[in-house]
Design a protein around this motif. Structure first.
Motif, PDB file in Angstrom:
ATOM      1  N   GLY A   5       1.144  -1.254   0.099  1.00  0.00           N
ATOM      2  CA  GLY A   5      -0.203   0.603  -0.266  1.00  0.00           C
ATOM      3  C   GLY A   5       1.076   1.503   0.113  1.00  0.00           C
ATOM      4  O   GLY A   5       0.390   2.261  -0.703  1.00  0.00           O
ATOM      5  N   ARG A   6       1.598   0.772   0.422  1.00  0.00           N
ATOM      6  CA  ARG A   6       2.943   2.167   0.948  1.00  0.00           C
ATOM      7  C   ARG A   6       3.623   2.128  -0.125  1.00  0.00           C
ATOM      8  O   ARG A   6       4.213   3.732  -0.757  1.00  0.00           O
ATOM      9  N   THR A   7       3.643   1.944  -1.442  1.00  0.00           N
ATOM     10  CA  THR A   7       4.619   1.705  -2.140  1.00  0.00           C
ATOM     11  C   THR A   7       4.096   2.347  -4.132  1.00  0.00           C
ATOM     12  O   THR A   7       4.442   2.448  -4.804  1.00  0.00           O
ATOM     13  N   VAL A   8       2.386   1.201  -3.943  1.00  0.00           N
ATOM     14  CA  VAL A   8       2.151   0.503  -5.942  1.00  0.00           C
ATOM     15  C   VAL A   8       1.981   1.623  -6.446  1.00  0.00           C
ATOM     16  O   VAL A   8       2.546   2.109  -7.290  1.00  0.00           O
ATOM     17  N   ILE A   9       1.484   2.823  -5.044  1.00  0.00           N
ATOM     18  CA  ILE A   9       1.423   4.251  -6.316  1.00  0.00           C
ATOM     19  C   ILE A   9       0.958   5.632  -5.052  1.00  0.00           C
ATOM     20  O   ILE A   9       0.342   6.612  -5.200  1.00  0.00           O
ATOM     21  N   ALA A  10       3.016   5.183  -4.686  1.00  0.00           N
ATOM     22  CA  ALA A  10       3.198   6.140  -3.891  1.00  0.00           C
ATOM     23  C   ALA A  10       3.405   7.278  -5.176  1.00  0.00           C
ATOM     24  O   ALA A  10       3.693   7.140  -6.324  1.00  0.00           O
ATOM     25  N   PRO A  11       2.841   8.576  -4.260  1.00  0.00           N
ATOM     26  CA  PRO A  11       3.225   8.906  -2.899  1.00  0.00           C
ATOM     27  C   PRO A  11       2.303   8.584  -2.307  1.00  0.00           C
ATOM     28  O   PRO A  11       1.586   9.250  -1.450  1.00  0.00           O
ATOM     29  N   ALA A  12       0.620   8.564  -3.280  1.00  0.00           N
ATOM     30  CA  ALA A  12      -0.064   8.101  -2.856  1.00  0.00           C
ATOM     31  C   ALA A  12      -0.440   6.921  -1.823  1.00  0.00           C
ATOM     32  O   ALA A  12       0.282   5.752  -1.645  1.00  0.00           O
ATOM     33  N   GLN A  13      -1.133   6.704  -1.321  1.00  0.00           N
ATOM     34  CA  GLN A  13      -0.746   5.234   0.019  1.00  0.00           C
ATOM     35  C   GLN A  13      -2.118   4.843  -0.483  1.00  0.00           C
ATOM     36  O   GLN A  13      -3.530   5.406  -0.462  1.00  0.00           O
ATOM     37  N   ILE A  14      -2.247   3.039  -0.335  1.00  0.00           N
ATOM     38  CA  ILE A  14      -3.977   2.200   0.300  1.00  0.00           C
ATOM     39  C   ILE A  14      -3.701   1.521   1.547  1.00  0.00           C
ATOM     40  O   ILE A  14      -2.094   1.698   1.889  1.00  0.00           O
ATOM     41  N   PRO A  15      -4.631   2.389   1.987  1.00  0.00           N
ATOM     42  CA  PRO A  15      -4.567   1.265   3.903  1.00  0.00           C
ATOM     43  C   PRO A  15      -4.003  -0.092   3.698  1.00  0.00           C
ATOM     44  O   PRO A  15      -4.685  -0.148   2.951  1.00  0.00           O
ATOM     45  N   ALA A  16      -3.729  -0.135   4.675  1.00  0.00           N
ATOM     46  CA  ALA A  16      -3.182  -1.417   4.824  1.00  0.00           C
ATOM     47  C   ALA A  16      -4.239  -2.674   5.043  1.00  0.00           C
ATOM     48  O   ALA A  16      -4.702  -3.812   4.735  1.00  0.00           O
ATOM     49  N   GLY A  17      -5.751  -1.883   5.741  1.00  0.00           N
ATOM     50  CA  GLY A  17      -6.802  -3.139   5.730  1.00  0.00           C
ATOM     51  C   GLY A  17      -7.146  -2.979   4.123  1.00  0.00           C
ATOM     52  O   GLY A  17      -8.014  -4.010   4.369  1.00  0.00           O
ATOM     53  N   LEU A  18      -7.777  -1.871   3.122  1.00  0.00           N
ATOM     54  CA  LEU A  18      -7.961  -2.023   2.801  1.00  0.00           C
ATOM     55  C   LEU A  18      -7.440  -3.258   1.589  1.00  0.00           C
ATOM     56  O   LEU A  18      -7.361  -3.813   0.514  1.00  0.00           O
ATOM     57  N   ALA A  19      -5.746  -3.016   1.672  1.00  0.00           N
ATOM     58  CA  ALA A  19      -5.273  -4.070   0.787  1.00  0.00           C
ATOM     59  C   ALA A  19      -5.172  -6.229   1.837  1.00  0.00           C
ATOM     60  O   ALA A  19      -5.191  -6.734   0.474  1.00  0.00           O
ATOM     61  N   THR A  20      -5.071  -5.678   2.502  1.00  0.00           N
ATOM     62  CA  THR A  20      -5.843  -7.396   3.419  1.00  0.00           C
ATOM     63  C   THR A  20      -7.273  -7.778   3.290  1.00  0.00           C
ATOM     64  O   THR A  20      -7.257  -8.820   2.609  1.00  0.00           O
ATOM     65  N   ALA A  21      -7.468  -6.894   2.857  1.00  0.00           N
ATOM     66  CA  ALA A  21      -9.373  -6.925   2.294  1.00  0.00           C
ATOM     67  C   ALA A  21      -9.473  -7.417   0.701  1.00  0.00           C
ATOM     68  O   ALA A  21      -9.773  -8.578   0.486  1.00  0.00           O
ATOM     69  N   MET A  22      -8.366  -7.265   0.720  1.00  0.00           N
ATOM     70  CA  MET A  22      -8.707  -7.388  -1.397  1.00  0.00           C
ATOM     71  C   MET A  22      -7.409  -8.678  -0.773  1.00  0.00           C
ATOM     72  O   MET A  22      -8.260  -9.465  -2.456  1.00  0.00           O
TER      73      MET A  22
END
Length: 687
Positions: free
Chosen positions: A651-668
């Motif tokens: 989440g911190r890397t894929v669309i940096a500098p924007a971020q995907i919260p960890a909870g959304l990534a774990t849900a996916m």
């Protein structure tokens, strides 16, 4: 074959008159509420010809559109809920539990995020497609809903979590394009004009008429698929037509006011309760119209209650769906209290988990997990909006790094540690919950513990923004334990039934989520990022001090649970075996679930609300090392730490500098696995 009781026209007519009077009274009260000082007297004078332009403007521009929207939404959701419950023969089927609202919300937000400004009817058509796909998918996973209410709730919740994760991600990435969609996504009756109602009213009318035409077929379907087939009913065609009509009604309501929660669940339930005193009301051509009336009463009544308690401005800021969700949660818990254990369904879901693994294989798997933890830790330190090298980390550890590298790693390492410790804590908590409930589909989040901890933490940081870490952890822990005690107490009826525990937990989770939404919107309605970031689980801005509570809880409580692994093995079997072997069943349940609640609360205080870790990690651990908890606990902790750390780094890397919260990534990541598990363990009809 059981025949429906005969209709008593006098009682039905009396109920109809009483319902009409109630709706009229509520409508008149509703028109007197608002942000202006125009009251009932002013409106009455205007009705009788007094030339009061201010009253006329307020009535026509704001209050009447809101009232008409409430009427249309109530009718649509009442018909939709009654139809879905009859098709699934499940009292918990509704637009919410079948993820119809989640699918419709996703499509509308996606259109806005990508710059599509659609007129009302095309927007409704788009939401219909999303809602229909979600409903069909959930019904497939839950065998049409006939496999039991707990399974329907689990399938619908998993699907809704996944869809909502994508929706929230879009709102975070496109905040300017989706401004206002968070409140709208919780269901609001605020209307600027009559356009939405006028354009969707024909759709609602035609779909409701179609449901009435289908009423006789639904009466026959209620007798069972086999009986209905013998009587000449085409069951599959009836279900298909009914589902399309119900989804059409649900998405029409979403088009008008957003996803207003649990009206479609509560309205038919209320009518079926009244049917005890009005024979014949179970017939669908009576059940559906009266469900529509009950839907109107719930929607308008909730809106009146909201503005009566909190004032007129609250009616603008706070979505009406928050109140209906709270009401729906109470009804859901009440229904769950009367639920009887399905028994066989649960055993079928757990038989495939009993695997025997050799000690050598288990040691090898755990060793791989132990190696993975430092690997993902290092990758987490290196990856982000600014990529670093291994030498940078070595220099930082030895105090020889430059200011830029030092700044980046000082900000990054608490996030990495928070993800690792919180992931392990949630996994251990999930292992305990699954063992005690004897259900591999249970997890702390769906039992309401996560929402309880979230309510405490959000309320505290909203009222006291500069609160200390230990205070917030203590409050979140107390709320989590209190929530657990509430769920456990409500689920206990001469014993602990697994399905009842899940259903009541989901009801409490729904109420907790509604309270969190209310707190955030009522206190800071324009700070959508704050709401979404917390509810999605994020390590952003974490400090080393904030990691300490979850680390301490993980070490202490996991050590305590490690001494109870044998008892957990026995609890996972049945109720009788532990008692025969001298285990104090309820004491062990209480202590282990309390430990799980505390672990969950500290994880929530550290990174916010993160779902699916407590479900996926224990299940994957059992698949790898077998069912003995002496092996499952350490393996689940390792997998949970790795899962959340990978999700956070991604989440911190894929669309940096924007971020995907960890909870959304774990849900996916977790949702596909959960759906596969549901599909693998689905109960197939016999014959």
């Amino acid at each position: 074959m059981v025949a429906l009781p005969p209709v008593k026209p006098v009682r039905v007519a009396g109920l109809a008159v009483g319902s009409a009077v109630l709706v009229v009274v509520l409508a008149l009260v509703h028109l007197t509420q608002g942000t202006s000082d125009v009251g009932a007297v002013d409106l009455v004078r205007w009705v009788f010809g007094a030339s009061d332009e201010d009253a006329a403007k307020i009535l026509v521009a704001a209050r009447l559109p809101r009232l008409v929207a409430g009427l249309a939404v109530g009718v649509a959701l009442g018909f939709a809920g009654a139809t879905l419950q009859s098709l699934a023969r499940n009292p918990l089927a509704s637009p919410d539990t079948l993820a119809v609202n989640a699918g419709a919300w996703l499509t509308v937000v996606a259109a806005a995020a990508f710059g599509l400004s659609l007129p009302i009817l095309p927007s409704g058509a788009l939401s219909f497609v999303g809602g229909l796909v979600a409903a069909v998918f959930v019904l497939m996973l839950s065998a049409g809903g006939s496999s039991g209410p707990a399974r329907l709730i689990l399938a619908g919740t998993a699907t809704a979590f996944a869809l909502n994760a994508v929706t929230v991600l879009l709102m975070l990435l496109f905040q300017r394009e989706t401004v206002g969609f968070y409140a709208w996504g919780n269901g609001t009756l605020v209307q600027g004009d009559f356009d939405a109602v006028v354009q969707t009213a024909p759709v609602i009318a035609l779909a409701a008429l179609g449901c009435l035409v289908l009423g006789r077929r639904l009466d026959i379907l209620a007798l069972g698929d086999d009986t209905a087939t013998v009587l000449g009913l085409h069951v599959r065609r009836t279900r298909l037509i009914g589902t399309v009509l119900a989804v059409l009604l649900s998405t029409a309501a979403v088009t008008i006011a957003g996803p207003i929660g649990f009206v479609g669940l509560c309205a038919p339930v209320i009518v079926r309760l009244v049917a005890r005193f009005v024979p014949g009301l179970h017939r669908h051509r009576l059940l559906m119209p009266f469900s529509a009336v009950a839907g109107v009463v719930i929607v308008i009544g909730s809106d009146i209650l909201l503005r009566f308690v909190l004032g007129g401005q609250a009616g603008v800021d706070v979505p009406t769906g928050v109140v209906t969700s709270l009401f729906g949660a109470v009804v859901l818990v009440w229904l769950a209290r009367g639920h009887r254990d399905a028994g066989s369904g649960r055993r079928a879901a757990t038989t495939h988990l009993a695997k025997v693994r050799s000690a050598r294989f288990v040691r090898s798997v755990i060793a791989v997990g132990v190696v993975l933890v430092p690997v993902v830790t290092v990758v987490g330190l290196l990856a982000g909006d600014a990529w670093l090298l291994g030498g940078d980390v070595v220099n930082w550890l030895t105090g020889r790094s430059g200011p830029a590298v030092t700044y980046v790693l000082d900000q990054r390492y608490p996030r990495v540690l928070a993800a690792l410790f919180a992931g392990a804590a949630l996994a251990v908590a999930g292992t305990v919950v699954q063992a005690v409930s004897r259900n591999p589909l249970a997890e702390p989040g769906i039992l309401g513990v996560t929402a309880g901890a979230g309510v405490g933490a959000v309320a505290l940081i909203t009222t006291i923004p500069a609160v200390g870490v230990w205070t917030m952890t203590g409050v979140a822990g107390a709320c989590a334990v209190a929530t657990f005690a509430l769920v456990y107490g409500l689920a206990w009826r001469g014993g602990l039934d697994s399905d009842r525990l899940i259903l009541i937990g989901f009801g409490v989770y729904t109420a907790g989520t509604a309270v969190i939404t209310f707190i955030i919107i009522a206190t800071d309605p324009w700070n959508t990022g704050k709401a979404l970031t917390w509810l999605s689980g994020s390590t952003y801005g974490r400090t080393a001090l904030q990691v300490v509570p979850v680390a301490v809880a993980l070490v202490v409580l996991t050590s305590v649970l490690a001494g109870s692994v044998r008892r957990l093995d026995l609890l996972a079997l049945d109720d009788d075996t532990p008692r025969v072997l001298g285990v104090r069943l309820e004491r062990v349940r209480l202590l282990t679930l309390t430990a799980a609640a505390l672990l969950t609360s500290t994880a929530v205080a550290a990174i916010g609300v993160v779902g699916f870790v407590g479900l996926v990690a224990p299940h994957a651990a059992r698949a790898l090392v077998g069912g003995r908890h002496s092996r499952v606990l350490p393996m689940a902790a390792l997998l949970g730490a790795v899962l959340v750390s990978v999700a956070d780094t991604f989440g911190r890397t894929v669309i940096a500098p924007a971020q995907i919260p960890a909870g959304l990534a774990t849900a996916m990541i977790g949702t596909p696995y959960f759906i596969w598990l549901l599909w693998r363990t689905r109960v197939r009809p016999v014959g």
